[in-house]
Structure formats: C-alpha cells, structure tokens
Scaffold this active site. Structure first.
Site, PDB file in Angstrom:
ATOM      1  N   CYS A 156      54.950  37.407  33.379  1.00 49.58           N
ATOM      2  CA  CYS A 156      56.280  37.454  34.325  1.00 49.58           C
ATOM      3  C   CYS A 156      56.873  36.177  34.751  1.00 49.58           C
ATOM      4  O   CYS A 156      57.420  35.885  35.829  1.00 49.58           O
ATOM      5  CB  CYS A 156      55.870  38.306  35.646  1.00 49.58           C
ATOM      6  SG  CYS A 156      55.330  40.064  35.033  1.00 49.58           S
ATOM      7  N   CYS A 170      53.409  47.903  39.215  1.00 49.45           N
ATOM      8  CA  CYS A 170      52.248  46.915  38.774  1.00 49.45           C
ATOM      9  C   CYS A 170      52.248  45.974  39.903  1.00 49.45           C
ATOM     10  O   CYS A 170      51.057  45.612  40.189  1.00 49.45           O
ATOM     11  CB  CYS A 170      52.774  45.958  37.332  1.00 49.45           C
ATOM     12  SG  CYS A 170      51.637  45.080  36.796  1.00 49.45           S
ATOM     13  N   CYS A 171      53.297  45.379  40.438  1.00 47.92           N
ATOM     14  CA  CYS A 171      53.157  44.309  41.502  1.00 47.92           C
ATOM     15  C   CYS A 171      52.333  45.039  42.781  1.00 47.92           C
ATOM     16  O   CYS A 171      51.466  44.467  43.507  1.00 47.92           O
ATOM     17  CB  CYS A 171      54.262  43.707  42.075  1.00 47.92           C
ATOM     18  SG  CYS A 171      54.925  42.540  40.969  1.00 47.92           S
ATOM     19  N   CYS A 177      57.757  40.238  45.091  1.00 51.59           N
ATOM     20  CA  CYS A 177      56.807  41.306  44.339  1.00 51.59           C
ATOM     21  C   CYS A 177      56.197  42.288  45.078  1.00 51.59           C
ATOM     22  O   CYS A 177      55.233  43.135  44.766  1.00 51.59           O
ATOM     23  CB  CYS A 177      55.625  40.240  43.988  1.00 51.59           C
ATOM     24  SG  CYS A 177      55.178  39.271  45.122  1.00 51.59           S
ATOM     25  N   CYS A 233      51.937  35.731  37.663  1.00 51.91           N
ATOM     26  CA  CYS A 233      51.170  36.199  36.356  1.00 51.91           C
ATOM     27  C   CYS A 233      51.937  35.772  35.168  1.00 51.91           C
ATOM     28  O   CYS A 233      53.132  35.417  35.261  1.00 51.91           O
ATOM     29  CB  CYS A 233      51.491  37.895  36.646  1.00 51.91           C
ATOM     30  SG  CYS A 233      50.560  38.640  37.713  1.00 51.91           S
TER      31      CYS A 233
HETATM   32 FE1  SF4 Z   1      52.317  43.058  37.131  1.00 50.47          FE
HETATM   33 FE2  SF4 Z   1      54.029  41.156  36.344  1.00 50.47          FE
HETATM   34 FE3  SF4 Z   1      53.798  41.886  39.059  1.00 50.47          FE
HETATM   35 FE4  SF4 Z   1      51.809  40.570  37.850  1.00 50.47          FE
HETATM   36  S1  SF4 Z   1      54.007  39.770  38.285  1.00 50.47           S
HETATM   37  S2  SF4 Z   1      51.481  42.182  39.053  1.00 50.47           S
HETATM   38  S3  SF4 Z   1      51.930  41.224  35.909  1.00 50.47           S
HETATM   39  S4  SF4 Z   1      54.611  42.949  37.259  1.00 50.47           S
END
Ligand code: SF4
Length: 233
Positions: free
Chosen positions: A203, A117-118, A228, A200
C-alpha cells in the site's frame, strides 16, 4: 473533556516538541505510551522520549506486510538509541479468516476491504496495545495531508477514547530532517528512494518530486479516504 483539552492547548501555546512531551509525561505519568510507525517524525520522537522519559512504553505495530527496510530500522533503532520497542501483532485467526475469505491482496479490490485489512492489522492491535494508557503520543504534523490540517498538540481521540498528543504538530518536514541529521538519528533507507511516508509494502509506493508526501499511500483511493483508521485525520 473539551475544556480540559482547550486548557492543555492554551498552556502549550508556543511550546517546543520537547516541552509538549515533558508536559504530557508529567500529566499522564505511567499512563502514556508512544505508538511509533518508525517514520521520520517518529524517529525524532523516539530520540526525544528516550532522553525525556526513558520509562515510557514505546511500541510499534507489525502488520505482517511491512518492508524489510522497516524491520532493519526497528532493529538498529533499538540498538543505537538504547530503547526497547515492543512489537504488537494482529490476531492470527482474524488475519487467517480475512485472507481466506477476501484474498491475500484484498485491499486493492475496494475501500471496504482495504479498511477491513487496516482494522485487523492495525486498529485492533493498536487498541490492545493502548489498554492501560490514558494518553498516547504520535507524530502527526499539520502539513502532512489534507486530512491533517486541523490537528492540535493535544486532542481527544474518539476512536480509542484517549488523549492524543502530537508534539510535532507545528513542525515542517524540513525541520524533521534537520533534526534527524543534526542528531544522527537512524531512519528508513526508503526515504532516500522517494518514499516520504512509509506504511505496508503493498500500500506504499515512491512519489515524484512535487507530489504530496502522502500521495504514495493507498494511491488508488481519493485523498480524503487515505487514513488507516488509526487517526480520524
Ligand atoms: Fe492492509 Fe494495506 Fe492497511 Fe497494511 S496498509 S493494513 S496491507 S490495507
């Protein structure tokens, strides 16, 4: 490249944040950009860059999962500091595929999903935004976390294959806030509600007094994993 970076760091020994920005602006003229997360450190840097090198590209990554307070800050920063922060988005098809394969809250399931996701929401858009630049500025400080204790003013960023410039490397959190208040710089209102480090929404959580300032980021993971992908440390 290593000896070039050593030379830069020797030259900048004892330099102020403004001097580091000025040096990097000259050294990488027209080929340097500032990636802001709109955190407290980055608000300091925007104010400095607006005064030292107003032509520098300033951009931020909208992951699609940010807090409303962060969007409000983006808007007010442009208006109050007279800058025009570019907003970079993740590839919509990549996000669609990821969410439809792994679920909307995939990051809580395991570290691989969180890193995916990151990567899709942050790392890939950052790489795109940095195309055409040889160097980028960011707001890393040594005392932010266990992963950042060896950060230097100028570093080689092996992820993006560019020079990374950290003007606030030697600053304490107290110095950051003194500068913000002294210059009346806008900041994220979540900082006043126990969120020292803001990413985010799903998170990031508020922390208790005395906890490490990054302990509210990906709090369910071990501290050494809590980056991240934008930074190796
Ligand atoms: Fe995804 Fe969380 Fe990374 Fe944002 S901080 S990109 S929601 S995993």
């Amino acid at each position: 490249m290593d000896s070039e970076i050593d030379n830069y760091n020797s030259h900048l020994k004892g330099a102020s944040a403004q001097e580091i920005i000025g040096f990097a602006s000259t050294q990488f003229a027209g080929r340097i950009a500032f990636a802001t997360s709109l955190g407290a450190e980055d608000q300091v840097l925007i104010e400095m860059i607006a005064g030292i090198n107003p032509e520098m590209k300033i951009f931020t990554l909208d992951t699609g999962r940010l807090f409303q307070e962060t969007y409000d800050l983006l808007d007010i920063t442009n208006k109050k500091l007279g800058v025009s922060i570019e907003v970079c988005f993740p590839d919509a098809l990549d996000v669609e595929e990821m969410v439809n394969t792994h679920g909307i809250n995939l990051f809580y399931d395991n570290i691989e999903n969180r890193k995916l996701c990151c990567f899709i929401r942050k790392t890939e858009p950052l790489s795109r935004a940095l195309q055409g630049s040889d160097a980028w500025i960011c707001g890393l400080r040594r005392d932010q976390s266990v992963t950042r204790q060896t950060v230097k003013a100028i570093e080689w960023d092996d992820i993006h294959k560019k020079i990374k410039v950290n003007p606030l490397v030697n600053w304490t959190l107290e110095q950051v806030w003194e500068y913000i208040h002294l210059h009346n710089i806008p900041y994220n209102t979540l900082h006043d509600k126990g969120y020292p480090s803001i990413g985010c929404l799903p998170c990031t959580r508020a922390i208790l007094k005395g906890e490490n300032i990054r302990s509210g980021r990906w709090w369910w993971e071990a501290p050494e994993n809590r980056e991240c992908g934008l930074h190796q440390k």
